[in-house]
Design a protein around this motif. Structure first.
Motif, PDB file in Angstrom:
ATOM      1  N   LEU A  79       0.830  -1.208   0.000  1.00 14.62           N
ATOM      2  CA  LEU A  79       0.000   0.000   0.000  1.00 14.62           C
ATOM      3  C   LEU A  79       0.863   1.256   0.000  1.00 14.62           C
ATOM      4  O   LEU A  79       0.558   2.232  -0.703  1.00 14.62           O
ATOM      5  CB  LEU A  79      -0.924  -0.006   1.221  1.00 14.62           C
ATOM      6  N   ASP A  80       1.943   1.249   0.776  1.00 14.45           N
ATOM      7  CA  ASP A  80       2.851   2.399   0.791  1.00 14.45           C
ATOM      8  C   ASP A  80       3.402   2.668  -0.606  1.00 14.45           C
ATOM      9  O   ASP A  80       3.427   3.818  -1.071  1.00 14.45           O
ATOM     10  CB  ASP A  80       4.009   2.149   1.761  1.00 14.45           C
ATOM     11  N   GLN A  84       2.570   5.967  -2.882  1.00 15.44           N
ATOM     12  CA  GLN A  84       3.683   6.827  -3.284  1.00 15.44           C
ATOM     13  C   GLN A  84       3.722   7.036  -4.797  1.00 15.44           C
ATOM     14  O   GLN A  84       4.240   8.052  -5.281  1.00 15.44           O
ATOM     15  CB  GLN A  84       5.007   6.225  -2.801  1.00 15.44           C
ATOM     16  N   SER A  85       3.158   6.081  -5.535  1.00 18.39           N
ATOM     17  CA  SER A  85       3.131   6.207  -6.991  1.00 18.39           C
ATOM     18  C   SER A  85       1.856   6.898  -7.488  1.00 18.39           C
ATOM     19  O   SER A  85       1.617   6.983  -8.684  1.00 18.39           O
ATOM     20  CB  SER A  85       3.243   4.824  -7.643  1.00 18.39           C
ATOM     21  N   GLY A  86       1.039   7.387  -6.536  1.00 21.14           N
ATOM     22  CA  GLY A  86      -0.170   8.116  -6.908  1.00 21.14           C
ATOM     23  C   GLY A  86      -1.432   7.300  -6.905  1.00 21.14           C
ATOM     24  O   GLY A  86      -2.504   7.797  -7.246  1.00 21.14           O
TER      25      GLY A  86
END
Length: 212
Positions: A79-80, A84-86
């Motif tokens: 999930l992180d 972080q990739s939008g």
């Protein structure tokens, strides 16, 4: 290292845990005695479970947390990276994070039994499962549900909640069935040995969540 830590990390203790989880997965926790566990683990002393864990229930709680920690760390890591990739951009991305971190949990050459163990446990002792998690080791699951709500804005809260109930039952049931079949060496299980099966399973969950 403390005496307790040393016990927990010893091969004999890990064998007790592995055999207990296998027995619980096959027979349910009420169908297994501490003597059964000790015998299966090759322990001559039937009091081995009490010596190492304090009680059968304490052993059960440790098994719950052991698997839940692995799954939770995997889910949160994924999930992180997704956030972080939008992302997430689709329900299917979250469904994958619900499924794949929950497989291949066993170490070395052992057979996966965790999902079967949980399935048997929660059918009769859901309170033990919930209490052992302490609202701590299911944070990844809760994050997934939060994302799903955001990706299902057209659905009422009631419909969302109903589908999440279906999701939990479906997820646990299918992953448990998969473990059972893969543990059966009496014949070949083509479906469960097919690498595309989990992807198809994920597609059916996504369809259920997205349907009008």
């Amino acid at each position: 290292m403390s005496k307790l830590s040393s016990k927990i990390r010893s091969p004999s203790v890990e064998r007790l845990k592995a055999e207990a989880q296998r027995l619980f997965a096959n027979r349910g926790i009420d169908g297994v005695t501490v003597r059964d566990i000790a015998t299966a683990a090759g322990q001559k002393n039937p009091a081995a479970v009490g010596y190492h864990f304090g009680s059968k229930e304490a052993l059960i709680r440790e098994l719950i947390v052991d698997g839940a920690k692995i799954i939770d760390v995997r889910r949160n890591d994924e999930l992180d990276a997704l956030e972080q990739s939008g992302g997430p951009c689709s329900i299917s991305q979250i469904v994958d994070i619900l499924i794949y971190p929950s497989v291949n949990l066993a170490s070395h050459d052992e057979t996966d039994t965790y999902n079967r163990f949980l399935r048997m446990l929660t059918m009769s002792h859901r309170d033990v499962f919930d209490d052992a998690l302490e609202d701590r080791w299911n944070s990844g699951y809760q994050r997934c549900l939060k994302h799903l709500r955001a990706l299902m804005p057209a659905k009422s809260r009631t419909i969302q909640n109903q589908r999440f109930i279906f999701l939990e039952s479906y997820l646990g049931g299918v992953l448990s069935a998969r473990e059972t079949r893969l543990d059966d060496s009496s014949r070949t299980h083509a479906t469960w040995n097919d690498t595309s099966t989990l992807a198809h399973f994920a597609a059916t969950i996504s369809c259920m969540l997205e349907m009008e």
